[in-house]
Design a protein around this motif. Structure first.
Motif, PDB file in Angstrom:
ATOM      1  N   HIS A   1      -4.811  13.518  -5.835  1.00 29.11           N
ATOM      2  CA  HIS A   1      -4.367  12.444  -4.566  1.00 29.11           C
ATOM      3  C   HIS A   1      -4.969  10.990  -5.646  1.00 29.11           C
ATOM      4  O   HIS A   1      -5.880  11.237  -5.876  1.00 29.11           O
ATOM      5  CB  HIS A   1      -5.075  11.952  -3.327  1.00 29.11           C
ATOM      6  CG  HIS A   1      -3.981  10.994  -3.163  1.00 29.11           C
ATOM      7  ND1 HIS A   1      -4.778   9.295  -2.434  1.00 29.11           N
ATOM      8  CD2 HIS A   1      -3.451  10.723  -2.212  1.00 29.11           C
ATOM      9  CE1 HIS A   1      -4.536   9.119  -2.294  1.00 29.11           C
ATOM     10  NE2 HIS A   1      -3.189   9.531  -1.409  1.00 29.11           N
ATOM     11  N   GLU A   2      -3.744  10.433  -6.081  1.00 29.48           N
ATOM     12  CA  GLU A   2      -4.219   8.811  -6.937  1.00 29.48           C
ATOM     13  C   GLU A   2      -3.814   7.466  -6.310  1.00 29.48           C
ATOM     14  O   GLU A   2      -2.318   8.090  -6.225  1.00 29.48           O
ATOM     15  CB  GLU A   2      -4.616   9.342  -8.226  1.00 29.48           C
ATOM     16  CG  GLU A   2      -2.893   9.475  -8.632  1.00 29.48           C
ATOM     17  CD  GLU A   2      -3.091   9.525 -10.186  1.00 29.48           C
ATOM     18  OE1 GLU A   2      -4.307   9.751 -11.023  1.00 29.48           O
ATOM     19  OE2 GLU A   2      -1.788   9.453 -10.611  1.00 29.48           O
ATOM     20  N   GLN A   3      -4.176   6.800  -6.106  1.00 32.53           N
ATOM     21  CA  GLN A   3      -3.430   5.769  -6.168  1.00 32.53           C
ATOM     22  C   GLN A   3      -2.822   4.676  -7.004  1.00 32.53           C
ATOM     23  O   GLN A   3      -3.584   5.089  -7.960  1.00 32.53           O
ATOM     24  CB  GLN A   3      -4.106   4.092  -5.008  1.00 32.53           C
ATOM     25  CG  GLN A   3      -4.277   5.373  -3.400  1.00 32.53           C
ATOM     26  CD  GLN A   3      -2.840   4.450  -2.383  1.00 32.53           C
ATOM     27  OE1 GLN A   3      -2.494   4.534  -2.824  1.00 32.53           O
ATOM     28  NE2 GLN A   3      -3.041   4.901  -1.004  1.00 32.53           N
ATOM     29  N   ILE A   4      -1.793   3.866  -7.013  1.00 32.93           N
ATOM     30  CA  ILE A   4      -1.087   3.654  -8.176  1.00 32.93           C
ATOM     31  C   ILE A   4      -1.573   1.929  -7.770  1.00 32.93           C
ATOM     32  O   ILE A   4      -1.194   1.331  -6.174  1.00 32.93           O
ATOM     33  CB  ILE A   4      -0.104   3.734  -8.524  1.00 32.93           C
ATOM     34  CG1 ILE A   4       0.991   3.883  -6.991  1.00 32.93           C
ATOM     35  CG2 ILE A   4       0.291   5.477  -8.519  1.00 32.93           C
ATOM     36  CD1 ILE A   4       2.519   4.097  -6.987  1.00 32.93           C
ATOM     37  N   ASP A   5      -1.272   1.678  -8.055  1.00 32.70           N
ATOM     38  CA  ASP A   5      -2.127  -0.310  -8.201  1.00 32.70           C
ATOM     39  C   ASP A   5      -0.605  -1.141  -8.179  1.00 32.70           C
ATOM     40  O   ASP A   5       0.061  -1.389  -8.701  1.00 32.70           O
ATOM     41  CB  ASP A   5      -2.255  -0.636  -9.368  1.00 32.70           C
ATOM     42  CG  ASP A   5      -3.543  -2.090  -9.095  1.00 32.70           C
ATOM     43  OD1 ASP A   5      -2.883  -2.228  -8.511  1.00 32.70           O
ATOM     44  OD2 ASP A   5      -2.959  -2.795 -10.412  1.00 32.70           O
ATOM     45  N   ARG A   6      -0.271  -1.031  -7.373  1.00 33.46           N
ATOM     46  CA  ARG A   6       0.854  -1.117  -5.883  1.00 33.46           C
ATOM     47  C   ARG A   6       0.835  -2.480  -5.015  1.00 33.46           C
ATOM     48  O   ARG A   6      -0.083  -1.790  -4.075  1.00 33.46           O
ATOM     49  CB  ARG A   6       2.127  -1.348  -5.868  1.00 33.46           C
ATOM     50  CG  ARG A   6       2.267  -0.228  -5.402  1.00 33.46           C
ATOM     51  CD  ARG A   6       3.794   0.619  -5.313  1.00 33.46           C
ATOM     52  NE  ARG A   6       4.261   1.267  -4.391  1.00 33.46           N
ATOM     53  CZ  ARG A   6       4.826   2.460  -4.899  1.00 33.46           C
ATOM     54  NH1 ARG A   6       5.924   1.673  -4.827  1.00 33.46           N
ATOM     55  NH2 ARG A   6       5.151   2.997  -3.774  1.00 33.46           N
ATOM     56  N   LYS A   7       1.038  -3.515  -4.812  1.00 32.36           N
ATOM     57  CA  LYS A   7       0.877  -4.866  -3.629  1.00 32.36           C
ATOM     58  C   LYS A   7       0.813  -4.042  -2.375  1.00 32.36           C
ATOM     59  O   LYS A   7       2.276  -3.530  -2.515  1.00 32.36           O
ATOM     60  CB  LYS A   7       1.918  -6.499  -3.940  1.00 32.36           C
ATOM     61  CG  LYS A   7       1.228  -7.178  -2.537  1.00 32.36           C
ATOM     62  CD  LYS A   7       1.949  -8.182  -2.846  1.00 32.36           C
ATOM     63  CE  LYS A   7       1.567  -8.921  -2.220  1.00 32.36           C
ATOM     64  NZ  LYS A   7       2.698 -10.768  -1.962  1.00 32.36           N
ATOM     65  N   GLU A   8       0.112  -3.928  -1.491  1.00 32.03           N
ATOM     66  CA  GLU A   8       0.195  -3.467  -0.352  1.00 32.03           C
ATOM     67  C   GLU A   8       0.688  -1.623   0.221  1.00 32.03           C
ATOM     68  O   GLU A   8       0.930  -1.142   0.600  1.00 32.03           O
ATOM     69  CB  GLU A   8       0.299  -4.377   0.617  1.00 32.03           C
ATOM     70  CG  GLU A   8       0.285  -5.939   0.414  1.00 32.03           C
ATOM     71  CD  GLU A   8       2.174  -6.308   1.657  1.00 32.03           C
ATOM     72  OE1 GLU A   8       2.496  -5.441   1.617  1.00 32.03           O
ATOM     73  OE2 GLU A   8       1.592  -7.261   2.250  1.00 32.03           O
ATOM     74  N   SER A   9       0.330  -0.712  -1.050  1.00 30.42           N
ATOM     75  CA  SER A   9       0.459   0.749  -1.580  1.00 30.42           C
ATOM     76  C   SER A   9       2.039   0.825  -0.533  1.00 30.42           C
ATOM     77  O   SER A   9       1.983   1.746  -0.318  1.00 30.42           O
ATOM     78  CB  SER A   9      -0.830   1.306  -0.363  1.00 30.42           C
ATOM     79  OG  SER A   9      -1.861   0.530  -1.258  1.00 30.42           O
ATOM     80  N   LYS A  10       3.278  -0.237  -1.213  1.00 30.68           N
ATOM     81  CA  LYS A  10       3.781   0.578  -0.299  1.00 30.68           C
ATOM     82  C   LYS A  10       4.731  -0.580  -2.021  1.00 30.68           C
ATOM     83  O   LYS A  10       4.480  -1.760  -2.401  1.00 30.68           O
ATOM     84  CB  LYS A  10       4.927  -0.544   0.415  1.00 30.68           C
ATOM     85  CG  LYS A  10       4.472  -2.175   0.371  1.00 30.68           C
ATOM     86  CD  LYS A  10       4.683  -2.759   2.047  1.00 30.68           C
ATOM     87  CE  LYS A  10       5.265  -3.719   1.905  1.00 30.68           C
ATOM     88  NZ  LYS A  10       6.041  -4.606   1.119  1.00 30.68           N
ATOM     89  N   SER A  11       6.055  -0.211  -2.045  1.00 33.62           N
ATOM     90  CA  SER A  11       7.383  -0.653  -2.091  1.00 33.62           C
ATOM     91  C   SER A  11       7.703  -2.581  -2.677  1.00 33.62           C
ATOM     92  O   SER A  11       7.537  -2.138  -1.236  1.00 33.62           O
ATOM     93  CB  SER A  11       8.631  -0.050  -2.828  1.00 33.62           C
ATOM     94  OG  SER A  11      10.003  -0.877  -3.095  1.00 33.62           O
TER      95      SER A  11
END
Length: 337
Positions: free
Chosen positions: A47-57
């Motif tokens: 698992h890895e998070q990607i850097d985007r606002k509020e973790s959503k498209s």
């Protein structure tokens, strides 16, 4: 006396058969628990998070829940492996956007040619879509596709060559109709080591990868269609009863070569698709043409084809446009009980 012996034999048969069934149940439960824990560990490590606002498209007004919502997953196959060791500076050799519809029990697979001419926000210029990952990893590819298609990407899964080869081998190969004779390099770039003749046959991991990757014998679009068909065969075999004993090896093969922003709880919600024998998997493809521009070969997608694909994917996701034309929300949600 004979009657007593018969009863005794019957009791013994019931006893032994009962113990045998209990043993089977114990083994199945134990194996299931082992797989569950193995899968959870694999996903947590990948698992890895990607850097985007509020973790959503940014094309979503609300967070989606794959348990009840229609969602999209971007599958990225990168041209790296333990042998190549490109790391984040790798290009995407396969790009497939999948949309999942809970109500229709269906999946659509859109193959995006790697040479597609698009604007890459990370670069600030037009180039091949497979360069997006080279310059900015998964988030750069996601931003590029969302801007190009105006369709939200909720999750991504990234796998390399090793994962593909090892998964097919863990399944003891796949059966596939090879369209023509091919001679290709293997995943270690050893030239002309893979030789396939036309016809329906069993392919191992290296052979399946060579067939999925080759571009010497047809177009980039045909290549994408082949990749879609190969993925459908792998999905079909993975979800078959005969592959249950092999799933542990499949999980192990995936785990070492996978990165995703899906959590284990989110990934579990896709189980209903895999368990549904009537699930419909439909392939979607662009129309366009390739040509040389600025010293390079690019694939240009026809605008009408692009609009058709956009509408098809939006309808499948059941998303509606809000007052902000670049923002979507879920039209209808369905619960699977």
């Amino acid at each position: 006396m004979p009657k007593t012996k018969y009863k005794s034999k019957k009791r013994n048969w019931l006893l032994y058969s009962g113990l045998f069934i209990l043993l089977l149940i114990t083994v199945v439960i134990g194996y299931s628990i082992h797989l569950y824990q193995q899968t959870e560990n694999m996903v947590n490590e990948s698992h890895e998070q990607i850097d985007r606002k509020e973790s959503k498209s940014e094309l979503r007004s609300d967070h989606v829940d794959p348990v009840k919502d229609n969602v999209s997953v971007l599958f990225l196959g990168t041209d790296t492996s333990e042998h190549r060791q490109y790391g984040e500076s790798s290009r995407t050799d396969a790009i497939i956007l999948a949309t999942f519809n809970k109500f229709e029990r269906s999946i659509k697979l859109l193959s995006i040619p790697r040479d597609t001419y698009v604007f890459v926000p990370k670069v600030g210029n037009y180039t091949k879509i497979n360069h997006a990952h080279f310059y900015g990893g998964p988030i750069s590819t996601i931003e590029t596709i969302e801007q190009f298609l105006d369709v939200p990407i909720d999750y991504y899964v990234r796998m390399n060559f090793d994962a593909f080869v090892e998964v097919v081998d863990a399944l003891d190969g796949i059966l596939f109709d090879v369209p023509y004779e091919i001679v290709e390099s293997d995943s270690h770039d050893n030239k002309n080591t893979i030789h396939l003749t036309p016809g329906y046959q069993k392919l191992n991991g290296e052979q399946a990868l060579a067939l999925a990757r080759t571009r010497k014998y047809d177009s980039d679009v045909d290549r994408g269609k082949r990749q879609q068909e190969i993925i459908k065969v792998i999905i079909s075999k993975t979800t078959s009863i005969s592959s249950v004993p092999k799933l542990s090896n499949v999980i192990e093969a995936i785990g070492d070569n996978l990165k995703t922003n899906l959590s284990f709880q989110e990934m579990k919600s896709f189980l209903s698709y895999g368990l549904d024998k009537d699930i419909e998997i439909e392939t979607v493809n662009f129309e366009g043409k390739g040509s040389y521009m600025n010293g390079g070969w690019y694939y240009q997608i026809e605008e009408e084809s692009k609009r058709r694909v956009q509408q098809e994917l939006k309808n499948h996701l059941d998303i509606v446009i809000t007052n902000n034309p670049s923002l979507y929300h879920i039209g209808i949600s369905f619960s699977i009980k």
